[in-house]
Design a protein around this motif. Structure first.
Motif, short mmCIF file in Angstrom:
data_model
loop_
_atom_site.label_atom_id
_atom_site.label_comp_id
_atom_site.label_asym_id
_atom_site.label_seq_id
_atom_site.Cartn_x
_atom_site.Cartn_y
_atom_site.Cartn_z
N THR A 28 0.84 -1.20 0.00
CA THR A 28 0.00 0.00 0.00
C THR A 28 0.87 1.25 0.00
OG1 THR A 28 -0.10 0.01 2.41
CG2 THR A 28 -1.84 -1.18 1.24
N GLU A 167 -3.32 3.17 -5.83
CA GLU A 167 -3.26 3.13 -4.38
C GLU A 167 -2.14 2.24 -3.87
OE1 GLU A 167 -5.13 5.22 -3.02
OE2 GLU A 167 -6.25 5.63 -4.87
N ARG A 168 -1.34 1.66 -4.79
CA ARG A 168 -0.31 0.73 -4.37
C ARG A 168 1.03 1.13 -4.97
NH1 ARG A 168 -2.90 -3.10 -1.85
NH2 ARG A 168 -1.00 -4.29 -1.55
N TYR A 196 2.78 -3.19 7.65
CA TYR A 196 2.19 -3.21 6.32
C TYR A 196 2.40 -4.54 5.60
CZ TYR A 196 2.79 1.72 7.43
OH TYR A 196 2.78 2.93 8.06
N SER A 199 -0.49 -6.37 3.99
CA SER A 199 -1.22 -5.73 2.89
C SER A 199 -0.61 -6.03 1.53
CB SER A 199 -1.23 -4.21 3.09
OG SER A 199 0.08 -3.68 2.96
#
Length: 376
Positions: A28, A167-168, A196, A199
């Protein structure tokens, strides 16, 4: 073409399972923010490759263009220069402006190098983008096709790519501060990445990651020596097959040429017999045939080297691998030319001796008294 400024200061960061080779994983955008907050990088950003459908001018045909969807900090890390106009600014990213940068080569080929291209609108996947500047040509290599793209757009400007991607972040490129060793940077990034790690997604399918091993950031100095090493290994594995295929082709060419020369010699058997009758020795006749074969071989060697040089020049303008070294370092040097000449000399003996030996064993006096025959 200038290279990336001070490439030794750069580092490429991959997300990968512990103990495995880097692959297509993404994290992310929050992870990128955490890495920046550590203060180890002068600049740090991410770039994702894409082939985008672009209409450069009103009424022009659409074309697929190699592009990079970038976050802020990426171009700053590379320290690229603007040939015309400006580069992307923090305001462009904050306001999500639909602006784009184009490469110098694309600017010259599509706009003729006209400065009026700055400020013009181009269509990228049906979305209007304003050309903010022209990126001066540069070269480099790493996890990304650095130096080979023709368009750069902010990741958040328009959803011209897959909806999840803005978004990544994928592989990161950053410029380390001089006082920060790579090993220390990797250790600190792993500690920061712990919240993180869950994710991380497989970037190719955007599905959940199915691995029992923890995902960690791995830092490679420069523009990713691992990508270059991997490509070199892949190319090295291809060499035996390529050389084997070339050897078989050479054998077929030698066999066919030997057959053609032998057939030609038999068709001119009466001429050879006549020359033998007026005093030419068998060795002199065979030598003439060898010289003929040598002329063919020398011509073939020269043509082969010329085509090889032309092909290498054309290949340097294209990138044949997703990751790896730029093809500028591949060339035909004296060792390659020497090998080609030596191989040409061997082939002279391989197919030039066949008709020569045939002449030495041919009953030339009887050829003159035989009726002339020909076989197609």
């Amino acid at each position: 073409t200038p290279g990336v400024a001070n490439p030794d200061e750069l580092a490429t960061i991959y997300f990968q399972p512990a103990g495995r080779q880097p692959t297509y994983f993404s994290a992310t955008r929050d992870a990128l923010g955490a890495f920046r907050s550590a203060g180890m990088f002068v600049a740090l950003g991410s770039s994702s490759e894409a082939e985008l459908l672009v209409v450069p001018r009103t009424g022009a045909d659409a074309e697929l263009v190699q592009a990079e969807v970038v976050t802020d900090g990426y171009l700053e890390a590379l320290r690229v220069q603007a040939r015309a106009g400006r580069l992307l600014t923090m305001d462009d990213f904050a306001a999500r402006r639909p602006v784009a940068l184009i490469s110098e080569r694309w600017w010259r080929s599509r706009f003729g190098g006209d400065a009026s291209a700055i400020g013009q609108s181009i269509s990228i996947r049906g979305h209007p983008f304003v050309i903010a500047g022209v990126v001066a040509d540069y070269r480099g290599w790493g996890a990304l096709r650095i130096g080979t793209s023709d368009i750069w757009i902010p990741a958040d400007a328009q959803r011209v790519w897959l909806a999840e991607f803005p978004e990544r972040v994928f592989a990161l490129v950053g410029r380390l501060r001089p006082e920060v060793p790579v090993a220390i940077a990797e250790q600190r990034l792993r500690a920061l990445f712990t919240p993180y790690a869950s994710s991380v997604l497989m970037s190719m399918s955007m599905g959940e990651l199915s691995t029992a091993k923890p995902i960690v950031p791995v830092v490679y100095p420069g523009l990713s020596a691992i990508g270059e090493a991997r490509t070199r290994s892949t190319v090295a594995e291809m060499y035996p097959f390529a050389l084997g295929a070339t050897g078989l082709l050479l054998l077929l060419a030698c066999a066919n040429t030997a057959n053609l020369l032998l057939a030609r010699t038999m068709m001119h058997a009466r001429d050879l017999a006549l020359r033998y009758a007026v005093g030419a020795s068998r060795w002199r006749l065979a030598r003439g045939l060898l010289v003929e074969a040598a002329l063919i071989a020398v011509s073939a060697i020269g043509l082969g080297v010329a085509i090889g040089r032309l092909w290498v020049g054309l290949a340097q303008g294209e990138q044949l691998f997703a990751t790896g070294p730029v093809l500028d370092e591949i060339s035909l040097d004296w060792r390659v030319a020497g090998f080609a000449v030596a191989l040409g000399g061997v082939t002279i003996l391989a197919y030039g001796l066949v008709p020569a030996l045939a002449v030495s064993r041919l009953a030339l006096p009887r050829v003159l008294v035989q009726s002339r025959r020909s076989t197609r």
